[in-house]
Scaffold this active site. Sequence first.
Site, short mmCIF file in Angstrom:
data_model
loop_
_atom_site.label_atom_id
_atom_site.label_comp_id
_atom_site.label_asym_id
_atom_site.label_seq_id
_atom_site.Cartn_x
_atom_site.Cartn_y
_atom_site.Cartn_z
N CYS A 42 -42.24 -2.20 15.39
CA CYS A 42 -42.59 -3.39 16.17
C CYS A 42 -41.35 -3.91 16.86
O CYS A 42 -40.38 -4.29 16.20
CB CYS A 42 -43.18 -4.47 15.28
N ILE A 81 -47.88 6.02 19.95
CA ILE A 81 -46.64 5.24 19.95
C ILE A 81 -46.95 3.76 19.78
O ILE A 81 -48.05 3.31 20.10
CB ILE A 81 -45.84 5.43 21.27
#
Lengths: 303, 303, 258, 258
Positions: free
Chosen positions: B130, B191
Amino acid sequence: MADLKVKIHNLEFKNPVTVASGTFGFGEEMAEFFDLSLLGGIFVKGLTIKNREGHVYPRMAETPSGMLNAVGLQNKGIDYFIDHIYPNIKHLDTHIIANVNGSTVEEYIEVTEKLNDLEKVTAIELNISCPNVKEGGMLFGISCPSAIAVTDAIRKVYKKTLIVKLSPNVTDIAEMARAVEGAGADSISLINTLLGMAINAEKRKPILSTITGGLSGPAIKPVALRMVWQVYHAVKVPIIGIGGIMNATDAIEFFLAGSSAIQVGTANFIDPMASLKIIDGINEYLNRHSFQSVNEIIGLLET
Amino acid sequence: MADLKVKIHNLEFKNPVTVASGTFGFGEEMAEFFDLSLLGGIFVKGLTIKNREGHVYPRMAETPSGMLNAVGLQNKGIDYFIDHIYPNIKHLDTHIIANVNGSTVEEYIEVTEKLNDLEKVTAIELNISCPNVKEGGMLFGISCPSAIAVTDAIRKVYKKTLIVKLSPNVTDIAEMARAVEGAGADSISLINTLLGMAINAEKRKPILSTITGGLSGPAIKPVALRMVWQVYHAVKVPIIGIGGIMNATDAIEFFLAGSSAIQVGTANFIDPMASLKIIDGINEYLNRHSFQSVNEIIGLLET
Amino acid sequence: MKVVADHKVVNIQYFSEENYVIQMESPVDIPKIKPGNFAEIKVDNTPGVFLRRPFSILDVDYENKLISFYVKVIGKGTRYIGLYEIGDQINLIYPLGNSFTVSDKDRKVLIVGGGSGIAPFILLGKEMVKNGIEATFLIGGRSQRDIILTKEFAKYGDVLVTTEDGSLGEKGLVTQHSVFISPQFKYDRIYACGPDPMMKAVAIIAQQKEITCEVSLENTMACGFGICLCCVTATQEGNKRVCLEGPVFNSRYLKWQI
Amino acid sequence: MKVVADHKVVNIQYFSEENYVIQMESPVDIPKIKPGNFAEIKVDNTPGVFLRRPFSILDVDYENKLISFYVKVIGKGTRYIGLYEIGDQINLIYPLGNSFTVSDKDRKVLIVGGGSGIAPFILLGKEMVKNGIEATFLIGGRSQRDIILTKEFAKYGDVLVTTEDGSLGEKGLVTQHSVFISPQFKYDRIYACGPDPMMKAVAIIAQQKEITCEVSLENTMACGFGICLCCVTATQEGNKRVCLEGPVFNSRYLKWQI
Ligand SMILES: Cc1cc2nc3c(=O)[nH]c(=O)nc-3n(C[C@H](O)[C@H](O)[C@H](O)COP(=O)(O)OP(=O)(O)OC[C@H]3O[C@@H](n4cnc5c(N)ncnc54)[C@H](O)[C@@H]3O)c2cc1C
Ligand SMILES: Cc1cc2nc3c(=O)[nH]c(=O)nc-3n(C[C@H](O)[C@H](O)[C@H](O)COP(=O)(O)OP(=O)(O)OC[C@H]3O[C@@H](n4cnc5c(N)ncnc54)[C@H](O)[C@@H]3O)c2cc1C
Ligand SMILES: Cc1cc2nc3c(=O)[nH]c(=O)nc-3n(C[C@H](O)[C@H](O)[C@H](O)COP(=O)(O)O)c2cc1C
Ligand SMILES: Cc1cc2nc3c(=O)[nH]c(=O)nc-3n(C[C@H](O)[C@H](O)[C@H](O)COP(=O)(O)O)c2cc1C
Ligand code: FES
Ligand code: FES
C-alpha cells in the site's frame, strides 16, 4: 506577454516547451506543420553508433489514454545524422539536443564524441532509460552504479550541457537522480516510458512483436508528476519534465512540481500543433495569474 | 457453460472473478446490488491491528483513465472486524479473504493470528504494497529482504492459504515474486497501485491531502499485464492478476498472461455489476473459442 | 503545408451497417490530393480511442471544399465516425503519404481493390481518364453487399467483380478472376489495395507476368506523418515508414514473405 | 435494492448556459426517493471523465417513471450531461445516501439553498406539505440568473431570495438576509445545502439560536455507495462516508473548522 525564457544549466531556452525524443523525428517532417524555431528546443530521435533497423512490426498498441511502442531505436546511426540530417536542421533558431544511446559505455562515448563538434547541438540527452532495447540502456538506468558509470564516462568526454534521462521503472527515482547528479549531469529529464504490455485476447498473442514495450501518454502523467516532484526535492540541477503532457494545464502542473522545462511527446501524434498551443496556454496562464515569468512558478506547488 | 472453477493453492474458487481489497468495502454495502455468493471471492478492505481513521480529505483525484486514492487504510481494526463485520458476511458462499496490513512485522503477525480462527476466512492477502501509509507496508514490498522477513514471519503463524500482494513500484518485480515465493507464499497477487500525484494547476496545490497517492484503473493495465507475465515466468505459485480490469476482455488478457484468478477493483466504482458481467463474459469467451475450462487459457499467451 | 483543421460533416451515406461514405466540408481550400494520399481522422469522445485513425481519401470536390472517405466498420473508431451527425466537426490532417504512380507511358492498367481497399481508386480512376489511360477495375468482396461504388468506378473504366459467395460477378477471390487467365491479359501496370493476403497474391501474379505492381499497405499508425516510426514495413532498403515513404510501394521493393 | 439502469433522456431545460434541469425516464419502477437522496450518473464518451458524478434527486414522478436533476455546469461532466439529446440513454444508480429528517414535531422550518444546493429541496418541500409543516425557502445566488425554480418552491412554502449583486431579492449573502434578525424568527429546524462556507455560516447561526441544523455535504466521490472510503468527512465519531452515512448530517455532529 509573460517572460517564457528558462535556463537549463548554462543554456537559455526561449520558452520551456520542447519536444520529446522519438516523438518528433528529426524535426524535418514537422516543418510541414509549423515553424520549428518557435519551439524552446527539439530532442531528436535517439541516435546509436551504427544503423539500427529497430524492431519488426507491429511496434505499436493503443492502450487506455496511452500507447505502447516498441520502435527499438530505429535510426541510421550517428554518422548519417551528422552528414545528412544535421545540415538540414542546423539553421533552426532553437536548441537541437541529441538523444544518445548505446549498449556499452564505449558506444555511448563514441556517439557523444562525434557530437562534440556539432556547434548547433547545444546539449545531449543521455538515454539510460529506453525499455525497448539493450542499446537503449534501460539496464544502465535502473541501477545506481551503472547509471553513475555511464554518466561519469560521458561527463569526461562532453563539455557542453549534459542532460540525463531517467527511467521510471525503478524503486527509488530520487536515488537515481542523486546518483547521476553526483556523476556530473547538468540537468535531469524524466520520465521515459513505463514498461508495459498489451494482449490481443482474440488471437491470444501479444500485440507488440517484442511482447513488452514502452507506455506513454496521459495514462502515465500521475506517475511522471510524482517522480518530477520527488526528484525536485532530491537534486539541485534543473529538471525537464516529461510524461503525458497534452495541453498547457498539464505543462503548468509539471512546472509547479519542479520542472524548469517540459517535453511534449505522444501529444505530437494526435495534434502536431500541440506544442505551439502549449506555449500559448502557458503565456495565458501566467498572465491570468499575474506572473511575470515562468520561472516564478517552477516548484511553486504549495504542500 | 464452461467450467469456471480454478484453484489457488488448495482452495477451489467457483469462478476466477474476485473483488480487490479496498474497492468493495466488506461486501455489506454491495449486497444491495447483487448476490455476493456469485463471486469467486471477496478480498475485504485492508485490516490493521488498531482502528485507523485514514487520511484527511481530499482522498481522491480523477486522472486520465484512472484515479488516485489516498484512503490510508481507514478501518476499525481487526477486533471490530471479527466482532461486528465477520458475523454478517460469514454466511456467504464465497471465499472471504482478509487483507492484512501492519507497520511492523509484529503488527502483521498480531493481525494474522487473530484471523487464524475465523473459519470462513479461508486465506489472507498480505499487503506489503500500500503506497499510502507506513502501515500499508510498501516499504516492506519494495525490498527483497524485508518482503522475505514479513512473509516468512507470517508463514510461521498462518497455516491456511497465504497470498502476498506485490507493489508495482519496484525495479524488478520477478525478483520480488521469487523472494516471497521462497519465503512461503502460496500465491501472489499483483499489482497494487502505482505511486502517482495530481495537481490542481489553478490552485497550485496537490489534489490529495497526502500529495501522492495510489494510481488505479485502466491506465495501469499495461503495467499490470506486463508484471503478471514476468511473474508467471518467475514463480510456480498461482497468480491473482489485478489492475484496470473493467470487462471480460481485460480479464481474459490477464489469464493469458498467467493469472489463475483476477481481482476487479476500481471498476466496481463505475459499475457495481462489473464483476458479474465479467463472469458472464469469460464464459462466453470460453464457449466461443471452444475451451472447456478457464484453466486451459491460463498462461496460454503465444509468444 | 498540411491541413490540420476541423471539418464539418455534411453527409453520411450508409451502404450497409458496416460500410459508409462520410463527406466533410473543409474550412480552407483543399490542397491538391493525389491518388493514394490519406488523412488522419481524430475520433473524439470515444472511450478507448486515443490515437487518430488513418483513411484513404476517397474523393475531393475542390470547388465546394468537400472531402470524403469510405469507411468499413472494424472497431470502436470506425463505428463511431459513422455516428457523427450532420454539422458535427471532425479534425483532419492531410494530405498524408505518397501516391500511386501515374505514367503517361502506360496504355492499360488493372486496378484491384478489396474491402475498404477500393477507397483510393476513385481518385486514381480520375487520373487515368485525365491521362488517357485505359483502366480496368477489379473489385472483390465477400458478397454482394460488400461491392459498392461500382457505378462510380464505371465512369473511369471497365468494372469486373468477384464475390466469395458468388452473389455478384464471378465467384471466388479477386485473384481467381478469369481476367488473369484471359489470353487478352495485357496491362502495363497493376495497382492493388486491400487485405495483405490479397495484395500478396496480386503481387505474385504481377511478378510472374513481369508487370509493375503497386500496392497500398495498411499498418498500425500512431502519428501518420513520419515522426513515430511505429508503422514500418521491411523493404530492400531497410525499414520504411508506411505513412511517409508509403503507403504505396512497388511490390518488388517490399520484403514480403511471399 | 438499488436501481442500476440506463435511463432515457426525455427533457432538458436550460435556465442559462450554466444551469439546466434534465429529466429521464426509468425502465423500471422508481423506488421511494427520500429528500436528500442522490444518484450517480455515468457520463459516457467524455474525455477526462472516468468516474460517475453525484447529483441530488430534484424530483420524481413515480407514475410516469420520471426522475430529474438540476445541474450547474462546473467542469467537463456537468457540461457534457447537458449536451445529451432527447432519447439518449444515461446510466444511473440510485437512491444513494441518507436523507433529511422530517419530524412531525416540527411546526416551522427554514430551508436554505445556494447554487445547485437547492436541488434536494423540492422533494423536501413536498414532504413538508405532506406533514403539515410550514416551510420557508431562502434561496441565494450571485445574481438574478442564478435564482431558479422559485415558482416551484412557492408551491410548498414562502420563498425568500438574496443575490450578491442585489438584482433579485435582498442584496448580500443568504446569511445576511433580514429573516435571521427578524424578531419573528422562530424555526424548529434549519436545513442547508450549498457551498461549504454558506453551510458553515448557517450552522453557526443555528447553533447560536439553538436550532437543529441539517446540512447536505458535497465531496469528491469515487463510488457513491460506500465502498471506496474516498468521501469521508470528520465527525464527532470519526471519519464518516458522505455518500453513505451522509450526505445529510446534523451540523453539530460534524467536526467542521468553524
Ligand atoms: C494508409 C491507410 C489507409 C486506410 N484507409 C482506409 C479506408 O479508406 N477505409 C477504411 O475503412 N479503412 C482504412 N484503413 C484502415 C483503418 O485505418 C482501420 O480500419 C481503423 O484504423 C480501425 O480503427 P477502429 O478504431 O475501428 O478499430 P480498433 O478498435 O482500433 O481495432 C479493431 C481491430 O482491428 C485491428 N486493426 C485496426 N487497425 C488496423 C490496421 N490499420 N491494420 C491492422 N489491423 C488493424 C486492431 O488490432 C483490432 O484488433 C486505412 C489504414 C491505413 C493505414
Ligand atoms: C451528494 C452530492 C450531491 C450533488 N448534487 C448536485 C446537484 O444536484 N446539482 C449539481 O449541479 N451538482 C451537484 N453536486 C456536485 C456535482 O457532483 C459536481 O459539480 C460534479 O461532479 C462536477 O463534475 P464535472 O465533471 O463537471 O467537474 P470536474 O471537471 O470533475 O471538476 C471541475 C472542478 O470542480 C471541482 N469539483 C468537482 N466536483 C467537486 C465536488 N463534489 N466537490 C468539490 N469540488 C469539486 C474539481 O476539483 C475541479 O476543480 C453534488 C455533489 C454531491 C457530492
Ligand atoms: C514512439 C516513441 C518513440 C520514442 N523514442 C525515444 C527515443 O528514441 N529516445 C528516448 O529517450 N525516448 C524515446 N521515447 C520516449 C519519449 O521521449 C518520452 O519520454 C515518453 O514518450 C513519455 O512522454 P509522453 O507521455 O509525452 O509521450 C519514445 C516515445 C515514443 C512514444
Ligand atoms: C480506493 C482504493 C482503496 C484501496 N485499498 C486497498 C487496501 O486496503 N488494501 C490493498 O491491498 N489494496 C487496496 N487498493 C488497491 C486495489 O486492491 C488494487 O490493487 C488496485 O486498485 C489496482 O486494481 P484496479 O486498477 O482494478 O483498481 C485500493 C484501491 C483503491 C482504488
Ligand atoms: S505512423 Fe508514425 S511514422 Fe508512420
Ligand atoms: S464515494 Fe466511495 S465511499 Fe463514498
